[in-house]
Design an enzyme around this catalytic site. Structure first.
Site, short mmCIF file in Angstrom:
data_model
loop_
_atom_site.label_atom_id
_atom_site.label_comp_id
_atom_site.label_asym_id
_atom_site.label_seq_id
_atom_site.Cartn_x
_atom_site.Cartn_y
_atom_site.Cartn_z
N GLN A 145 -4.15 -1.52 10.41
CA GLN A 145 -3.96 -2.91 9.11
C GLN A 145 -4.48 -3.70 10.34
O GLN A 145 -4.31 -3.96 11.76
CB GLN A 145 -2.64 -3.10 9.16
CG GLN A 145 -2.63 -4.18 8.24
CD GLN A 145 -2.89 -4.36 7.01
OE1 GLN A 145 -3.09 -3.17 6.27
NE2 GLN A 145 -3.72 -5.59 6.53
N LYS A 151 0.85 -1.31 0.27
CA LYS A 151 -0.19 0.09 0.30
C LYS A 151 0.63 1.08 0.12
O LYS A 151 0.36 2.12 -0.34
CB LYS A 151 -1.06 -0.27 1.54
CG LYS A 151 -1.57 -1.01 1.14
CD LYS A 151 -2.32 -0.88 2.36
CE LYS A 151 -3.75 -2.76 2.87
NZ LYS A 151 -4.51 -3.02 3.90
N ASP A 201 -11.62 2.74 5.53
CA ASP A 201 -11.62 1.45 5.42
C ASP A 201 -13.41 1.52 5.81
O ASP A 201 -13.92 0.24 5.41
CB ASP A 201 -11.01 0.87 5.94
CG ASP A 201 -9.87 -0.17 6.05
OD1 ASP A 201 -10.19 -0.42 4.84
OD2 ASP A 201 -9.07 -0.91 7.15
#
Lengths: 285, 285
Positions: A96, A52, A119
């Site tokens: 994460q 990422k 997210d």
């Protein structure tokens, strides 16, 4: 033989658009910024976050990677999120998952400012999506990427039976809302479903996100269905496979995503795209 | 012949519990309070709000009814909600739907303090429900009442196929989350569903909330299914009927709710119960 849905090619197209948008924003003195927070040293998470980070840099997005040891306290993580919430150079915050056992994911996702929640896991964003509210809000990247694939490949959704196998907060649940908002008839089944094949065989669009290699066989899929495989499983011989028996299912499906090269690249491309969205929404409303 | 799920009797039981809880709270100098906001003079809404008001008074709950003319401005309604949000004697705020055309329901529901949102329509509460978060938060009263009926009648949910016909934010969507959180396999179908009978015939638990009299016939229902009818429709002869052909479906279903006397009384009982919940959560955490 099924059309192979080329996630890699589509991701390339999305990334090119993102790169252009970043360049335009820079002319207005806005550089989109993403912060990825990683706790612990799970090898898969290390690879994901590094990928990422590299992709962001490549597209001109400002990216910072905040690493914490596996025994980081929840207070330390919350303090970092608070700093990032207040950092004007950061538009998108991603923590994460999975998190170490001492960290409560609900507390973490609720702490991220909804406007920076790339997210889409903050309950306020999830509720807006679920209520199909108007306006701008982030949506989990894998489901958003899947919707983009379905659109690009001209898959009709209205009134169609969509079946999602897997009920996670990152994939199954937001996808359910997106498909429902697109007027599909949606069924979500988890591991406790009785007679799963009777459900999957009824799907015009079948999405599988369980993490079980080759769970879905050719006989589980209606001929002519569109099949989206979210699973990424590494076999003992090192080979990456999805949750769908690709070689056999592709014989009778209308379209299918491969693993790798399907959903995976689209998730990262969508993450980058949504980082730029968040920057734009925050600066231009 | 099906068991008739007696919503009226169960509501009586719930109301008795609520009345006891109110009496206990009063000994601690806490009187739960609900405010119902009504805009316009829709006859059905007038009856509903009056019934809620009377029931609250009967159970010892402090109730105020705020009426506005049909041409009330959104600013006036928002100002009233703001006053009620800050009124310490009010634990629960309900804005009766449908609202006049000049009022945006999303703006109204988002303005209600999540801690006083007795209809569970604020996106933050909806998102928490959808994410199956721990802790206390309100849930739309009709779905919560339906879950109580299913529990009281010992209906097994885990792994079972639940099919919801109707996708409203007050019934279908929160019920989908509740059933999913109870590990059922849930399908939600709207008016655009292709071949609805093939879906309803697969339901172990069938919930219908469409507002179409006798939409669901005996042949649409799997023998032995549990049928919950949320519809309330007044026929031209004045008779109240549900969305299910009760007289015929009850011949082969395992259990079924009547209309009237099924879901309706449970919705009001749950509204009262949740008003007391909100008072308790606000005062005792």
């Amino acid at each position: 033989m099924a059309t192979i849905i080329d996630g890699k090619a589509l991701a390339k197209k999305v990334n090119a658009q993102t790169q252009e948008r970043v360049a335009k924003l820079k002319k207005q003195n806005i550089t989109p910024g993403i912060a990825v927070v990683l706790a612990g040293d799970d090898p898969a998470s290390l690879i994901y976050t590094r990928n990422k980070h590299k992709k962001a840099i490549k597209l001109g997005i400002n990216s910072i990677l905040k690493k914490f040891p596996a025994d980081v306290s929840q207070e330390e993580l919350l303090a970092e999120i608070d700093r990032l919430n207040n950092d004007d150079s950061i538009d998108a915050i991603l923590v994460q998952q999975p998190l170490p056992a001492q960290i409560d994911p609900e507390t973490i996702t609720s702490a991220i400012l909804p406007e920076k929640d790339v997210d889409g896991l903050n309950p306020l964003n999830l509720g807006k999506l679920y209520a199909n509210q108007r306006g701008n809000y982030p949506v989990a990247c894998t489901p958003r990427g899947i919707m983009r694939m379905l659109t690009e490949y001209g898959v009709d959704l209205e009134g169609q039976n969509a079946v999602i196998v897997g009920r996670s907060i990152l994939v199954g649940k937001p996808l359910l809302a997106l498909l429902n908002n697109a007027n599909a008839t949606v069924t979500m089944a988890g591991s406790k479903a009785v007679n799963l094949p009777s459900l999957t065989q009824n799907a015009d669009i079948l999405i599988v996100a369980t993490g079980t290699p080759s769970l879905i066989k050719q006989t589980d899929v209606k001929p002519g269905a569109v099949v989206i495989d979210v699973g990424i499983n590494r076999l003992s011989n090192g080979k990456l496979v999805g949750d769908v028996d690709f070689e056999n299912v592709k014989k009778s499906a209308k379209a299918i995503t491969p693993v790798p090269g399907g959903v995976g690249p689209m998730t990262i491309a969508t993450l980058m795209e949504q980082t730029v969205d968040l920057a734009q929404w925050r600066h231009h409303g």
